[in-house]
Structures are given as C-alpha cells and as structure tokens.
Design an enzyme around this catalytic site. Structure first.
Site, mmCIF file in Angstrom:
data_model
loop_
_atom_site.group_PDB
_atom_site.id
_atom_site.type_symbol
_atom_site.label_atom_id
_atom_site.label_comp_id
_atom_site.label_asym_id
_atom_site.label_seq_id
_atom_site.Cartn_x
_atom_site.Cartn_y
_atom_site.Cartn_z
ATOM 1 N N HIS A 32 0.869 -1.180 0.000
ATOM 2 C CA HIS A 32 0.000 0.000 0.000
ATOM 3 C C HIS A 32 0.907 1.231 0.000
ATOM 4 O O HIS A 32 2.025 1.183 0.533
ATOM 5 C CB HIS A 32 -0.830 -0.053 1.295
ATOM 6 N N ASP B 224 2.980 -4.426 8.055
ATOM 7 C CA ASP B 224 1.758 -3.666 7.868
ATOM 8 C C ASP B 224 0.616 -4.655 8.132
ATOM 9 O O ASP B 224 0.323 -5.523 7.307
ATOM 10 C CB ASP B 224 1.726 -3.130 6.429
ATOM 11 N N GLN C 1 -4.553 -5.285 7.031
ATOM 12 C CA GLN C 1 -5.542 -6.208 6.464
ATOM 13 C C GLN C 1 -5.451 -7.595 7.080
ATOM 14 O O GLN C 1 -6.277 -8.456 6.765
ATOM 15 C CB GLN C 1 -5.360 -6.312 4.941
ATOM 16 N N LYS D 149 -10.411 -0.842 10.561
ATOM 17 C CA LYS D 149 -10.489 -2.085 9.780
ATOM 18 C C LYS D 149 -10.913 -3.254 10.675
ATOM 19 O O LYS D 149 -11.269 -4.312 10.183
ATOM 20 C CB LYS D 149 -9.139 -2.432 9.150
ATOM 21 N N CYS E 161 -4.714 2.272 -3.709
ATOM 22 C CA CYS E 161 -3.478 2.814 -3.105
ATOM 23 C C CYS E 161 -2.295 1.883 -3.333
ATOM 24 O O CYS E 161 -1.400 1.770 -2.479
ATOM 25 C CB CYS E 161 -3.642 3.097 -1.617
HETATM 26 N N1 PLP Z 1 -1.944 -0.785 4.584
HETATM 27 C C1 PLP Z 1 -2.898 -1.496 3.999
HETATM 28 C C2 PLP Z 1 -2.588 -2.871 3.494
HETATM 29 C C3 PLP Z 1 -4.177 -0.964 3.856
HETATM 30 O O1 PLP Z 1 -5.134 -1.668 3.263
HETATM 31 C C4 PLP Z 1 -4.425 0.342 4.344
HETATM 32 C C5 PLP Z 1 -5.742 0.966 4.150
HETATM 33 O O2 PLP Z 1 -6.497 0.628 3.265
HETATM 34 C C6 PLP Z 1 -3.387 1.032 4.959
HETATM 35 C C7 PLP Z 1 -2.155 0.443 5.055
HETATM 36 C C8 PLP Z 1 -3.584 2.413 5.494
HETATM 37 O O3 PLP Z 1 -4.468 2.377 6.568
HETATM 38 P P1 PLP Z 1 -5.017 3.726 7.213
HETATM 39 O O4 PLP Z 1 -5.550 4.553 6.080
HETATM 40 O O5 PLP Z 1 -6.077 3.262 8.150
HETATM 41 O O6 PLP Z 1 -3.874 4.378 7.904
#
Ligand code: PLP
Length: 419
Positions: A136, A213, A216, A239, A377
């Site tokens: 992401h 990270d 998910q 999430k 993203c």
């Molecule tokens: N990493 C992953 C794999 C994500 O799916 C997301 C959000 O969709 C993020 C990071 C970023 O999360 P946040 O926008 O809640 O900080």
C-alpha cells in the site's frame, strides 16, 4: 468498567450464526438506491457493531474528560477506560507489555512513526530498506522519504503472476546492508497472505528489523507478535470494526527505548525547561497531545467484540465466502480474477472484459452493492499487472453467500447494460 457500556455477551449463538451477528450492525439494515445494502468494501473500512457505537456515544454522554492528569471523577474514569483499551490491545496482539503498545491514528501513522523515528536514527548512507511490490502507498512513501533523506536505497521484492511474493528473490536481496524490511501481512488489493514468519526469520539472520503492515491481517486472523517475532506492527482500528482515526503501533520495547520521539508536545515529556526537555516513559513517549480518547476506548470494545466471536469462527466463515465467491465469480464469462495466491484472505479483485472498473462500481452501486474500484493505493502493483485498477469485493464475517449471489447477478446486469 467503562461507564454506560456493559460488555454483554454478544448476540451470537455458537456455532457461528451470521444472521444473529448481522443484528449487531445497524448500518447493514438499510436500502441503498432501493435495494437492500450489500456491503463488500470491508478492506477500505469495516462496519461497526452497536457496542462500538454505544461506547463512543456513552463516553461523550457520561464521562467526556481529558486523561492522565485529571484528579476528578470523570478524568479518572476516562483514563481507566483508555488504559484498559491499551491492555486489551496488548492481549489482542500478545505483546509482552503495554509499553509496547503505542496508540496512533492508524496504520499510516504507525509506519510513518517507525520510518521517521527508527529510520532517521539508524539508517546510514548506502543502507538498504526492503519492501514488496504489493505494498500500500503508506508502506512505500514513508520509506522513500527516509531513504532519500538518509541516502539509503529502497529494494523491492517481486511477485509472480498469481500475486505470491517470490521468496527466492527476497533471499537474494538480503545482505549486510539491509537494515529494515517492511512488508504487508495481507495485501489489500490481492488478498495474498504473505509468509511473514519466513520473511522475519530471514531478515533477522542478516541483522535487519522487520515492520509488518497489519492493516488487512488483523480483521481476519489472530496475530501474535511474539510468535512472529516481528519488531514492529501497525494496524488500524477502523479495519477491525472500531472507529476511524485510531490505531496501534506495536514495537519491541528494546527498540522503542532507543528511538527518538516522533512528535513533541504535552504527554510525551517528563520535564521541560527552555534549556532541556526529558521525555516520558513508554508508551507515552510516542503519544504527544490529547489523543482520540473515545476512539481508543471504542477500539478496545471492538477487540472485545472480535474476541467474543472468535477468530476461528471468523476465519472459517470468511474462507467459505472466499471459496464460494471465487467459484461463482469465475463462472462469469469475461471475468478475470487478479490475485490467485496460494494463501488468501477474503478479498477478490477482478476485471470484466470491455468494462472499466469505474463503470462497474457505479452501476453496481445503483443496485445497492458497494465494492471498491481503482488502484487501491497500490499503483506500483497495478503497474506490475499492467492494469489501471481493479474492481474489489472484500468480505467480512457478517457477509453471506446470498450477498455474493447478488453481486454475481449485479455484474451480469452491468454486462447486459453495457452491451
Ligand atoms: N496498509 C494497507 C494494506 C491498507 O489496506 C491500508 C488501508 O487501506 C493502509 C495500510 C492504510 O491504513 P489507514 O488509512 O487506516 O492508515
């Protein structure tokens, strides 16, 4: 005890009863564009059970107050509830101490904190940071920024056409210049569940630290930071059925102790004079300013809610949805699934011949079906597949196979409409 919130036994009867669970989520029971809502955008954000919604509203109705420094009744109640959420978060991730649980705004802030505080301090010119093709943007850009600043190099683990990380290629990238490996546990765009335990072991062999990270992963599976032996892990409350604007950064205490604060201000200090400031102990060293108090408390309630259902039940139901969804969607003529990794979470990205994902998204919405379209993203990942984006249906434990049938019908209808 959190004022106004009685953590009742959640309204489920075991074995897993999806219809009973759906009663806990008021938002699911509405019509959108004249159709009962089908919510398949859970990877973007999940819906909130009544308990979480009530926890926020009760905080403001009953004991809204700033935490940590107040002596009065409400401040003590708020502090107690907020710190109880930290203990719940510790247990949720099986961290060894609440000193390792830093509250953040979410995954993005967690990764930025580590890139900024750890990366800036420890990266030297010529060092290397490894990420993967399926990251992401929030696990790409912070590392690009700190690599630029420190003269370090970003290296990328490639993937195969099914969306599996190429572990052999990863092994080739590792060397004594590798200082940080930061990878996504579960891909938001493909659903791939990465072999993070192997990734961590291999990184530690060359002396690198590993950030996961976990945005998910945590909605779908139990994550044990001690068993994984990861050095850092970031997740987002929204999430995991909690409120937005809240998250957790786990970090090994030994490493957090060595890092400089991320932001300066109240809460993160012990003493301040114009000549010198001394910093607070963990975890407050990384928590400058008034936090999202109701968000923290409600995230703790979301964790209680997940625990009351149980990850085993969640994983089994979502696996059934993934298998069913993959089967019925694959039967649609002209539909191609992007991401067929060996291990997958309940995310299905797809394209339909001759139909732009944007059109598909808009026309499904007209039928009350919420999916996400675009690059999710993950622009470098889309480039890897030479596509501008995908349609993505992501399932949570409150989704049903009947809803998947509606998606299939909806897609067929869009195909007919667009000729
Ligand atoms: N990493 C992953 C794999 C994500 O799916 C997301 C959000 O969709 C993020 C990071 C970023 O999360 P946040 O926008 O809640 O900080």
């Amino acid at each position: 005890m959190i004022p106004g919130v009685s953590i009742r036994e959640v309204n489920i009867s075991k074995p897993f009863d999806v219809e009973a669970i759906r009663q806990d989520f008021p938002i699911l029971h509405q019509k959108v564009n004249g159709y009962p809502l089908v919510y398949f955008d859970n990877a973007a954000t999940s819906q909130k059970p009544n308990l979480v919604i009530d926890a926020i509203s009760n905080y403001y109705k009953l004991y809204n107050s700033n935490i940590h420094r107040g002596l009065h009744y409400m401040s003590e109640k708020a502090t107690e509830a907020y710190e109880a959420a930290r203990e719940k978060s510790r247990a949720f991730l099986n961290a060894s101490s609440t000193n390792e649980i830093n509250f953040t705004k979410g995954t993005t802030e967690g990764i930025n904190l580590v890139a900024s505080s750890y990366g800036r301090k420890f990266l030297q010119p010529g060092d290397e940071v490894i990420i993967s093709t399926m990251e992401h943007h929030s696990n790409i850009v912070p590392w690009q920024m700190v690599c630029d600043e420190r003269g370090a190099k970003l290296r990328i683990i490639p993937i195969d056409d099914d969306g599996n990380l190429l572990l052999d290629e990863y092994k080739k990238l590792l060397n004594d210049r590798t200082k940080i490996v930061s990878v996504v546990y579960v891909s938001n765009a493909l659903g791939t569940v990465n072999p993070v335990k192997d990734i961590i072991t291999l990184a530690h062999e060359v002396g690198a630290v590993v950030m996961l990270d976990g945005a998910q992963a945590t909605p779908h599976m139990a994550v044990d930071v001690q068993a994984l032996d990861c050095d850092f892990l970031a997740l987002s409350s929204h999430k995991i059925f909690g409120p937005t604007g809240m998250g957790i950064l786990y970090g090994k205490e030994r490493l957090l102790e060595q890092m400089n604060p991320y932001q300066g201000g109240g809460e993160m200090i012990k003493t301040v004079t114009f000549e010198k400031t001394t910093y607070n102990e963990l975890p407050y060293k990384f928590e400058a300013g008034t936090p999202d108090i109701s968000g923290g408390i409600a995230m703790g309630v979301a964790i209680d809610y997940i625990n009351s259902i149980g990850y085993q039940n969640i994983a089994k139901h979502e696996h059934d949805l993934l298998v069913y969804g993959t089967e019925v969607l694959s039967q649609i003529e002209g539909l191609r699934i992007i991401g067929q990794a060996k291990e997958k979470a309940s995310v299905i990205s797809f394209l339909v011949d001759g139909i732009h994902p944007y059109d598909m998204g808009v026309l499904l919405d007209k039928q009350g079906i919420a999916i996400r379209t675009g690059h999710h993203c993950c622009q470098p990942l889309m480039d890897r597949f030479a596509i501008p984006g995908t349609c993505r249906a992501s399932f949570a434990f409150y989704n049903t196979t009947a809803e998947i049938d509606k998606l299939v019908k909806g897609i067929e209808k869009v195909k007919t409409m667009l000729g």
